[in-house]
Design a protein around this motif. Structure first.
Motif, PDB file in Angstrom:
ATOM      1  N   LEU A  32      -9.339  49.778  27.358  1.00  0.00           N
ATOM      2  CA  LEU A  32      -7.947  50.206  27.355  1.00  0.00           C
ATOM      3  C   LEU A  32      -7.030  49.002  27.471  1.00  0.00           C
ATOM      4  O   LEU A  32      -7.321  48.047  28.188  1.00  0.00           O
ATOM      5  CB  LEU A  32      -7.718  51.174  28.520  1.00  0.00           C
ATOM      6  CG  LEU A  32      -6.308  51.651  28.873  1.00  0.00           C
ATOM      7  CD1 LEU A  32      -6.372  53.073  29.437  1.00  0.00           C
ATOM      8  CD2 LEU A  32      -5.643  50.718  29.890  1.00  0.00           C
ATOM      9  N   SER A  33      -5.931  49.027  26.751  1.00  0.00           N
ATOM     10  CA  SER A  33      -4.868  48.034  26.898  1.00  0.00           C
ATOM     11  C   SER A  33      -3.551  48.784  26.819  1.00  0.00           C
ATOM     12  O   SER A  33      -3.277  49.480  25.836  1.00  0.00           O
ATOM     13  CB  SER A  33      -4.936  46.976  25.786  1.00  0.00           C
ATOM     14  OG  SER A  33      -3.848  46.066  25.903  1.00  0.00           O
ATOM     15  N   THR A  34      -2.753  48.674  27.870  1.00  0.00           N
ATOM     16  CA  THR A  34      -1.520  49.443  27.920  1.00  0.00           C
ATOM     17  C   THR A  34      -0.471  48.714  28.737  1.00  0.00           C
ATOM     18  O   THR A  34      -0.764  47.727  29.418  1.00  0.00           O
ATOM     19  CB  THR A  34      -1.783  50.850  28.521  1.00  0.00           C
ATOM     20  OG1 THR A  34      -0.617  51.656  28.375  1.00  0.00           O
ATOM     21  CG2 THR A  34      -2.138  50.751  29.993  1.00  0.00           C
ATOM     22  N   LEU A  36       2.121  49.350  31.808  1.00  0.00           N
ATOM     23  CA  LEU A  36       2.414  50.258  32.905  1.00  0.00           C
ATOM     24  C   LEU A  36       3.861  50.018  33.324  1.00  0.00           C
ATOM     25  O   LEU A  36       4.179  48.969  33.880  1.00  0.00           O
ATOM     26  CB  LEU A  36       1.461  49.997  34.077  1.00  0.00           C
ATOM     27  CG  LEU A  36       1.490  50.980  35.262  1.00  0.00           C
ATOM     28  CD1 LEU A  36       0.212  50.840  36.065  1.00  0.00           C
ATOM     29  CD2 LEU A  36       2.688  50.758  36.167  1.00  0.00           C
ATOM     30  N   ILE A  90      -3.767  56.023  34.440  1.00  0.00           N
ATOM     31  CA  ILE A  90      -4.793  55.123  33.905  1.00  0.00           C
ATOM     32  C   ILE A  90      -6.173  55.509  34.430  1.00  0.00           C
ATOM     33  O   ILE A  90      -7.166  55.511  33.688  1.00  0.00           O
ATOM     34  CB  ILE A  90      -4.451  53.663  34.251  1.00  0.00           C
ATOM     35  CG1 ILE A  90      -3.253  53.201  33.417  1.00  0.00           C
ATOM     36  CG2 ILE A  90      -5.655  52.740  34.023  1.00  0.00           C
ATOM     37  CD1 ILE A  90      -2.695  51.854  33.812  1.00  0.00           C
ATOM     38  N   ALA A 185      -7.520  45.963  20.504  1.00  0.00           N
ATOM     39  CA  ALA A 185      -6.448  46.536  21.324  1.00  0.00           C
ATOM     40  C   ALA A 185      -5.186  46.810  20.532  1.00  0.00           C
ATOM     41  O   ALA A 185      -4.470  47.776  20.801  1.00  0.00           O
ATOM     42  CB  ALA A 185      -6.134  45.593  22.486  1.00  0.00           C
ATOM     43  N   GLN A 193      -1.391  40.035  28.246  1.00  0.00           N
ATOM     44  CA  GLN A 193      -2.558  40.878  27.973  1.00  0.00           C
ATOM     45  C   GLN A 193      -3.859  40.081  28.039  1.00  0.00           C
ATOM     46  O   GLN A 193      -4.879  40.575  28.542  1.00  0.00           O
ATOM     47  CB  GLN A 193      -2.435  41.545  26.599  1.00  0.00           C
ATOM     48  CG  GLN A 193      -1.487  42.724  26.550  1.00  0.00           C
ATOM     49  CD  GLN A 193      -0.022  42.325  26.554  1.00  0.00           C
ATOM     50  OE1 GLN A 193       0.320  41.203  26.192  1.00  0.00           O
ATOM     51  NE2 GLN A 193       0.844  43.239  26.950  1.00  0.00           N
TER      52      GLN A 193
END
Length: 215
Positions: A32-34, A36, A90, A185, A193
């Protein structure tokens, strides 16, 4: 099946870059790459509480927050709440990855010596952006603790050297792998990141990591 998941977080104004890495058949895998968010759209108090506090101290006006300390306290409360909510979302997403979250790696740097962010901001207005990022980091600490996520704090300046030693890879090999993870990603895949990814990678492979723990 993914055997372990590490979470990397890198604070910035308005939120944090969050990357989750897992291990499958002995190989690292990006889960996962997000981003927040620790602010709501149009809400300056949650986006930049120290900027609001500085402006309040310099030019109070009718309808303004009562005082700088009140502005910061309310802004930070909102940030903490949003950080916790984002982290819980998450965690729910990671449950579907069929792995076990090992712990989180929170990136820190030498600005950690600043202990009174309000005084720091009011005394040196050019440093307000630093205070905003540190406030987000505090919100992440609060959220991680409230979610019961074991956390280790990692100095981002020495992370690359530590990773090279722990993963037994050269800096060139690590950089190439990070670029490959970025292709998976998608954007954004910037410095923030990559740092979060590297922290998560180390935790996922259970590399020996020392640092300050924040339970």
């Amino acid at each position: 099946m993914i055997s372990a998941i590490g979470l990397g977080l890198r604070a910035q104004k308005g939120g944090a870059a969050v990357v989750a890495m897992g291990v499958r058949a002995g190989a690292p895998k990006l889960i996962l790459s997000t981003l927040l968010p620790t602010h709501r759209e149009g809400d300056r108090l949650s986006l930049e509480p120290y900027r609001v506090a500085y402006e309040t101290a310099q030019a109070p006006h009718p309808g303004a927050v009562a005082d700088p300390a009140t502005a910061v306290a309310e802004g930070r409360r909102r940030q903490d709440m949003l950080a916790e909510a984002g982290l819980r979302n998450i965690l729910h997403a990671l449950e579907r990855a069929e792995g076990t979250l090992v712990r989180a790696g929170l990136l820190v740097n030498r600005a950690g010596w600043v202990t009174d962010l309000l005084d720091y901001s009011l005394s040196w207005p050019e440093h307000v952006p630093v205070a905003e990022a540190l406030a987000v980091r505090e919100a992440l600490r609060s959220g991680l603790s409230r979610c019961g996520i074991g956390t280790v704090e990692l100095d981002e300046k020495s992370l690359a050297d530590r990773a090279a030693q722990a993963l037994a890879l050269s800096p060139v090999e690590i950089d190439a792998q990070l670029k490959a993870f970025g292709a998976t990603a998608g954007k954004p895949w910037r410095k923030e990141q990559k740092l979060a990814c590297l922290a998560a990678w180390l935790l996922a492979v259970d590399a020996p990591i020392t640092g300050s723990s924040a339970s």
